[in-house]
Scaffold this motif. Sequence first.
Motif, PDB file in Angstrom:
ATOM      1  N   GLN A   1      -1.403   9.270  -0.051  1.00  0.00           N
ATOM      2  CA  GLN A   1      -0.846   8.507   1.101  1.00  0.00           C
ATOM      3  C   GLN A   1      -1.504   8.469   2.177  1.00  0.00           C
ATOM      4  OE1 GLN A   1       2.147   6.684   1.585  1.00  0.00           O
ATOM      5  NE2 GLN A   1       1.138   6.173   3.432  1.00  0.00           N
ATOM      6  N   LEU A   2      -2.523   9.662   2.577  1.00  0.00           N
ATOM      7  CA  LEU A   2      -3.439   9.968   3.294  1.00  0.00           C
ATOM      8  C   LEU A   2      -4.554   8.774   3.296  1.00  0.00           C
ATOM      9  CD1 LEU A   2      -3.777  13.849   3.665  1.00  0.00           C
ATOM     10  CD2 LEU A   2      -2.373  12.271   5.146  1.00  0.00           C
ATOM     11  N   LEU A   3      -5.129   8.787   2.184  1.00  0.00           N
ATOM     12  CA  LEU A   3      -5.835   7.585   1.984  1.00  0.00           C
ATOM     13  C   LEU A   3      -5.206   6.170   2.530  1.00  0.00           C
ATOM     14  CD1 LEU A   3      -7.532   8.700  -1.466  1.00  0.00           C
ATOM     15  CD2 LEU A   3      -8.702   8.475   0.703  1.00  0.00           C
ATOM     16  N   ALA A   4      -4.007   5.800   1.941  1.00  0.00           N
ATOM     17  CA  ALA A   4      -3.470   4.464   2.408  1.00  0.00           C
ATOM     18  C   ALA A   4      -3.358   4.292   3.627  1.00  0.00           C
ATOM     19  CB  ALA A   4      -2.416   4.414   1.545  1.00  0.00           C
TER      20      ALA A   4
ATOM     21  N   ILE B   1       0.832  -1.156   0.012  1.00  0.00           N
ATOM     22  CA  ILE B   1       0.017   0.098   0.089  1.00  0.00           C
ATOM     23  C   ILE B   1       0.826   1.198   0.066  1.00  0.00           C
ATOM     24  CG2 ILE B   1      -1.970  -1.007   1.391  1.00  0.00           C
ATOM     25  CD1 ILE B   1      -1.079   0.474   3.616  1.00  0.00           C
ATOM     26  N   GLY B   2       0.441   2.312  -0.364  1.00  0.00           N
ATOM     27  CA  GLY B   2       1.005   3.568  -0.393  1.00  0.00           C
ATOM     28  C   GLY B   2       1.575   4.026  -1.404  1.00  0.00           C
ATOM     29  N   VAL B   3       2.407   5.134  -1.363  1.00  0.00           N
ATOM     30  CA  VAL B   3       3.096   5.910  -2.166  1.00  0.00           C
ATOM     31  C   VAL B   3       4.596   5.575  -2.231  1.00  0.00           C
ATOM     32  CG1 VAL B   3       3.967   8.272  -3.137  1.00  0.00           C
ATOM     33  CG2 VAL B   3       1.288   7.802  -2.124  1.00  0.00           C
ATOM     34  N   HIS B   4       5.133   5.220  -3.315  1.00  0.00           N
ATOM     35  CA  HIS B   4       6.597   4.663  -3.405  1.00  0.00           C
ATOM     36  C   HIS B   4       7.226   5.493  -4.416  1.00  0.00           C
ATOM     37  CE1 HIS B   4       5.416   1.567  -0.556  1.00  0.00           C
ATOM     38  NE2 HIS B   4       4.205   1.383  -1.574  1.00  0.00           N
TER      39      HIS B   4
END
Length: 594
Positions: free
Chosen positions: A490-493, A446-449
């Motif tokens: 990223q906040l959603l994740a 999950i998330g931004v990478h």
Amino acid sequence: MLKAALAGLGKGSDSKQQDSKLDSSSFPCIDERKALPDDVSDFADLSLLRGASLAGSMPVGVRAGSYKGSVDYELAPGSLRSAKEIYPSSMGDRAAANFLSEAVVRSLPKGLTVSERERVFASTPLSPTLNLLSSMPLDKVNSRSVDGARLRRHVLRGAVIAYITAGYSSKRFIFERAKELGVRSVVIDGPDSWSKHLVEEGQIEKFVGLDMSDADTVFDRCLEACLKIKKEMGDLDGVACFCELAMPLASRLCERLGLATNSPESVDAARDKHATRALMEQAGLPTPRNLLIKTADDLPKAAEHVGFPAVIKPIHGAASLGVLRVDSQPALAAAYEKVCLELAATIIENGVVRQATQTELANAKSKGGLSATCLMEEYLDGPEVDIDLVLSQGEPVYGAVTDNWPTIEPYFNETGSNSPSILPSYQQRELLELAVKSCKALGLQIGVHHVEGKYTSRGPRLIEVNCRMGGGPVRTMNLLAWGVDLVEEQLLASAGIPSRPNVAARPLRNIAEYSVNALKSGTLRDLDFLKPYQGRPDVLYANPLAEPGEKVTCVEDGLPTWLCELMVSRGNIHEAIEYVKQIEQEIQKAIVIT
């Protein structure tokens, strides 16, 4: 069902073998036939990017004097887009409590086992945010549309999110955006952090100041602080992190609290370059020849195995050292000694960082104490790129390639970049596929990478995976070019909300940026060279990265100093690239260094 999905996050083992299929709704650059719709208002609110919200790289709050009595991170040399923070060696005793260090990170407890993690998730009630999400029609929440985005933002509004350290002060745009989205933000950071002023500014709801220097107690005190936040604010929906050094701490806190996260093992592997290479090879992915160097005795073996040209780099943590290219056995020995000397020059006493004296360096060297664990790997030819990815529920939901321009070797200091990429679509597709497979090999879900790679003469190759949003201009470039706000994703994740960004099929704007390096060593006289470009409609920003009176260095004398950063927008990407390069040449002629 939602609880079961969340409990699966961070396991990693099953996801590594999954096929990585790309579709043009997630990866717009792989389908050139699509046309940009007449109405671009369906995408991110581009009015967000005005004035101070146009985030560059310079820590601005403390330097500008607006956060007096506070401390700030410094940017590590080498990579503005990766934006690894370091804590300054020039500060006094009070700095000790305000900055995480590699020593603290290495002291963190191991991650939970899969069964332990599942027990925590099973015993943790759904937060109000996830309760609201469970009442929504999942097909609409997962829709890649305006309505889908509105539903996800509706669920996110009111969520309580704690941030483990705020990073350097130019990251305030993260908290501004969170405020706009209705997030109730709490920052856990050192007691003197610049971010404590965000409470009085109304950008965050609460600031928790903790001593970050005590390696034995940091984790327990942060966990206690999160539990207190949960009690005082009604709940805690997520723990977010946008800072490299704090990622291992944040992932461990999340799994203890039953919150959405990537597993600590995945985060640790991404930060360890040698572990990344090993997992890539295990997954059958193309991996550069490499060998771990623990002492100088390993150098001959490394040279024989890897060959030349090659690159030598610390395996993790020493972002201020950058990386060095080596072309021969003697150059390898010299480069390794340089890394050892620079590491030895950083002394930590009672949590306070300072520069070692020449006597201390000489004593360390005479006792054979100068050692550093480094990775030597083959030098990769070809153009370098950044790949920004968003993963949700184990699958890629957004990815875009940004071209990086040739670096200043042997230090690999960045110069410029452009978005969208001008590489052929098939090369972008291959780079994106490798980035996704690399993240899955690490177990990230999950998330931004922020993934760095090259398209070499033998195809795409990975440089490294950063399991958080890239720094400097990265968020701005993705938002302007493709309408995707990486902060929002990223906040959603972090809150456990699915992500399906509404991606523009064709670039909304054509962006090029330049980090201007000093071509001469000496003292920078003034910043007058920037004035002609500030305020131009096609120059989005022209920010200083050095101050008048500051000593600056050119590549002949060491790691080059960044003097300023520029970002422009033009009608097509080739015009934007030429325009920012033209400005850089004009600026170099106008800079006065004595």
